[in-house]
Scaffold this motif. Structure first.
Motif, PDB file in Angstrom:
ATOM      1  N   GLN A  23       0.847  -1.180   0.000  1.00 23.41           N
ATOM      2  CA  GLN A  23       0.000   0.000   0.000  1.00 23.41           C
ATOM      3  C   GLN A  23       0.887   1.235   0.000  1.00 23.41           C
ATOM      4  OE1 GLN A  23      -3.218   0.167  -0.355  1.00 23.41           O
ATOM      5  NE2 GLN A  23      -3.462  -2.049  -0.396  1.00 23.41           N
ATOM      6  N   ILE A  24       0.706   2.086  -0.975  1.00 25.08           N
ATOM      7  CA  ILE A  24       1.493   3.309  -1.090  1.00 25.08           C
ATOM      8  C   ILE A  24       0.626   4.468  -0.622  1.00 25.08           C
ATOM      9  CG2 ILE A  24       2.687   4.840  -2.673  1.00 25.08           C
ATOM     10  CD1 ILE A  24       3.195   2.392  -4.434  1.00 25.08           C
ATOM     11  N   GLU A  25       1.209   5.284   0.242  1.00 25.92           N
ATOM     12  CA  GLU A  25       0.471   6.420   0.769  1.00 25.92           C
ATOM     13  C   GLU A  25       0.252   7.446  -0.340  1.00 25.92           C
ATOM     14  OE1 GLU A  25       1.066   9.962   4.053  1.00 25.92           O
ATOM     15  OE2 GLU A  25       2.439   8.264   4.021  1.00 25.92           O
ATOM     16  N   ASN A  26      -0.952   7.972  -0.404  1.00 29.79           N
ATOM     17  CA  ASN A  26      -1.297   8.974  -1.406  1.00 29.79           C
ATOM     18  C   ASN A  26      -0.775  10.333  -0.945  1.00 29.79           C
ATOM     19  OD1 ASN A  26      -2.360  10.469  -3.429  1.00 29.79           O
ATOM     20  ND2 ASN A  26      -4.493  10.111  -2.910  1.00 29.79           N
ATOM     21  N   LYS A  27       0.222  10.860  -1.636  1.00 26.60           N
ATOM     22  CA  LYS A  27       0.825  12.129  -1.268  1.00 26.60           C
ATOM     23  C   LYS A  27       0.356  13.282  -2.153  1.00 26.60           C
ATOM     24  CE  LYS A  27       4.991   9.946   0.455  1.00 26.60           C
ATOM     25  NZ  LYS A  27       6.448   9.860   0.350  1.00 26.60           N
ATOM     26  N   VAL A  28      -0.589  13.012  -3.027  1.00 28.86           N
ATOM     27  CA  VAL A  28      -1.051  14.035  -3.961  1.00 28.86           C
ATOM     28  C   VAL A  28      -1.654  15.244  -3.252  1.00 28.86           C
ATOM     29  CG1 VAL A  28      -2.656  14.512  -5.854  1.00 28.86           C
ATOM     30  CG2 VAL A  28      -1.326  12.409  -5.851  1.00 28.86           C
ATOM     31  N   GLU A  30      -0.964  16.513  -0.360  1.00 23.58           N
ATOM     32  CA  GLU A  30       0.130  17.293   0.232  1.00 23.58           C
ATOM     33  C   GLU A  30       0.864  18.093  -0.835  1.00 23.58           C
ATOM     34  OE1 GLU A  30       2.668  14.530   2.201  1.00 23.58           O
ATOM     35  OE2 GLU A  30       1.030  13.677   3.369  1.00 23.58           O
ATOM     36  N   LYS A  31       1.139  17.455  -1.954  1.00 25.72           N
ATOM     37  CA  LYS A  31       1.833  18.143  -3.041  1.00 25.72           C
ATOM     38  C   LYS A  31       0.968  19.260  -3.627  1.00 25.72           C
ATOM     39  CE  LYS A  31       5.646  15.740  -3.236  1.00 25.72           C
ATOM     40  NZ  LYS A  31       6.954  16.325  -3.035  1.00 25.72           N
ATOM     41  N   GLN A  32      -0.329  19.020  -3.765  1.00 25.95           N
ATOM     42  CA  GLN A  32      -1.213  20.062  -4.279  1.00 25.95           C
ATOM     43  C   GLN A  32      -1.208  21.272  -3.347  1.00 25.95           C
ATOM     44  OE1 GLN A  32      -4.929  17.972  -4.633  1.00 25.95           O
ATOM     45  NE2 GLN A  32      -4.631  17.607  -6.834  1.00 25.95           N
TER      46      GLN A  32
END
Length: 83
Positions: A23-28, A30-32
């Motif tokens: 499972q990869i954490e969704n960092k989108v 934070e980046k937005q």
């Protein structure tokens, strides 16, 4: 021979279908949030130190390449005299 092919097909099918995925954490979000801040920094430099280094390296290579191309053009336009 056929038995080996069938066994290989079964093994390949089993490993593909039962492969566990990390499972990869969704960092989108934070980046937005980072890129949409109005802090006066250009968007191509908001990524931090790595972006600044890449930008500077690109500018150095661009200016250096342009200067070298102009130098070579000047040398080609004034050929050396033959003795």
């Amino acid at each position: 021979m056929l038995r080996n092919v069938l066994a290989l097909r079964l093994i390949a099918q089993r490993t593909i279908s039962t492969a566990s995925r990390r499972q990869i954490e969704n960092k989108v979000p934070e980046k937005q949030k980072l890129f949409q801040e109005d802090n006066g920094i250009p968007v191509h430099l908001k990524g931090g130190v790595a972006d600044a280094l890449l930008y500077r390296a690109t500018m150095i290579l661009t200016v250096g390449g342009t200067a070298y191309a102009l130098y070579q053009l000047a040398m080609a336009s004034f050929p050396k005299k033959q003795d």
